[in-house]
Scaffold this motif. Sequence first.
Motif, short mmCIF file in Angstrom:
data_model
loop_
_atom_site.label_atom_id
_atom_site.label_comp_id
_atom_site.label_asym_id
_atom_site.label_seq_id
_atom_site.Cartn_x
_atom_site.Cartn_y
_atom_site.Cartn_z
N MET A 1 21.27 30.54 7.37
CA MET A 1 20.88 31.55 6.38
C MET A 1 21.02 32.93 7.02
N CYS A 2 21.89 33.74 6.50
CA CYS A 2 22.06 35.05 7.15
C CYS A 2 21.85 36.19 6.16
N ARG A 3 21.51 37.35 6.72
CA ARG A 3 21.11 38.49 5.87
C ARG A 3 22.29 39.33 5.41
N SER A 4 23.29 39.47 6.23
CA SER A 4 24.43 40.29 5.80
C SER A 4 25.68 39.95 6.61
N LEU B 1 11.80 38.48 5.41
CA LEU B 1 10.50 38.97 5.89
C LEU B 1 10.64 39.62 7.25
N ILE B 2 9.91 40.71 7.44
CA ILE B 2 9.89 41.41 8.73
C ILE B 2 8.44 41.74 9.10
N LEU C 1 9.51 43.28 3.68
CA LEU C 1 10.88 42.78 3.56
C LEU C 1 11.86 43.83 4.08
N ASN C 2 12.94 43.36 4.64
CA ASN C 2 14.10 44.22 4.88
C ASN C 2 15.12 43.93 3.80
N LEU D 1 10.57 47.25 2.36
CA LEU D 1 9.74 47.09 1.17
C LEU D 1 8.42 46.43 1.56
N ARG D 2 7.33 47.02 1.08
CA ARG D 2 6.02 46.38 1.29
C ARG D 2 5.59 45.76 -0.03
N LEU D 3 5.43 44.45 -0.04
CA LEU D 3 4.95 43.75 -1.22
C LEU D 3 3.43 43.65 -1.12
N ARG D 4 2.75 44.24 -2.06
CA ARG D 4 1.28 44.25 -2.05
C ARG D 4 0.79 43.39 -3.21
#
Lengths: 361, 142
Positions: free
Chosen positions: A277-280, A73-74, A45-46, A52-55
């Motif tokens: 849908m926008c991020r910022s 998601l990236i 994720l950004n 961030l890495r979701l494990r």
Amino acid sequence: MATSKPVTQIDSAVTTPDYRDFYAAARSCFVTASNNADTTPALWLNLAGSALRLRFAGEAMVANVTPALEHLLIDPQSQSDLDVCIWDSVSTQAPMPPPPWGSHDYVARGEIRNHRGQGGIDLAYNPGSGRLTILHGDSQTALQWTQDADHCPYWEQAAPLRSLFHWWCSRRSQQLVHGAAVGTEAGAVLLTGKGGSGKSTTALGALLSGLDYLGDDYVLCELVGDQAKVYSLFNTAKIDDQSLEYMPEFQDKLSNNKRLPEEKAVVFIQRYFPQQMCRSRPLRAILIPRVTGNANSRIVPLRPALAYLALSPTTVFQLPGAREESLAILKQLVQRLPCYQLELGRDRQQTAALIKQTIEE
Amino acid sequence: MSAQSVYRVNAPHVISEVIDGEAIILNFESGCYYSLNESGMAVWQAIQDGCNQQAMLSALHQRYHDVGDEAASDLTEVLKLLELEQLIVPSDSLVVEGSSVHEGATTAYMKPGLEKFTDLQELLLLDPIHDVDESGWPRQNP
């Protein structure tokens, strides 16, 4: 002299558990769970500039966490800023060590009595969702565990990892805010106020009228120099019965249709309105909605203190560990941005046009 | 309550911020939050400064040139109210004679006013945990 007894204070003499030991035991539980699982998916994720890495240990928790975060998601990165280990015990057959606190130690906001960040660890347990969340800042690792992935309240799926995002971002002077945000290419407005004030309905009405969407319940704000910025956290919309009647366009997009009316309706906006849908966005103004029943909406300048009163308690009361530092950031926000009362009318197109005009003025 | 009474903010349960000539106060124990008007904010800051009641009264007179004898009873009243709401508690700290709030008034004197809001209390309500499973974790309701 008054003789009333001071209210109970946090007892500094109480022996507190070694939370680092508990963190290490919980971390070992995740390793066991990963070894037991058939697969160990990872997603990146950004989050407002942090990678961030979701494990996941197994697949069971993936569907609980990812739908609300799909827009963030990236592709996999060479290095993460924060690793987040996510698992449940039932599907992985990895029992969690018992908590080092008692059943009477669960207090409001998911906090644990007498835990105040000892050992550099942020920690919360939400009894409603059954989520234990731990951030170990030194190792840039976080844990989220629950007993059974099948127990996932709709509000948890709508805003997963919220406590963790608050702790992580507050270390970067970014503040999670209880509010909605919508905008245009030119920027966005923050719509804030207590539940039922109309912020969610306003945000969704604006979405249907063509504005960009950043969130309807929680967003992230940041001050950089003289500029304010708002980031999306969750691409979710929670819609009550009345709003659904007002906006039937969402009827065929509900993710939890079968569990209504016990639950509030949830829509994952990224799936149906990906272009909006926008991020910022740069943050241009703060609007405090108030339902009037009039035909048309209008905006009226609002003193910063009143905007602060609408913004800060509802934000801080919901976030574990949030205290003076959060209040200080929120104060700067209302002091730097123009604040308005948004007197809501019934015409959502006109309301959206008014918001657009406020942003672009 | 006497002229020598000293109070402190009921931390850590209570936090506050001053903005735009008002004090916004949050009580994490009750889930209530409050707004103090400008003269109330001056009293609040004097409490944070560690003033006793006499020093607070003196600061109010210096801050508001138009205030009369009513300031003493107004001060006693708002202190009682703040204590009743458990926003302040008696303190045995050393008395500070002066306060930084003796100047800076932007309005004429108005009686210190405390507005209370209870609409967010449910956010801090918690059902007690009655039942834990064999692993020691709260049992989840279906």
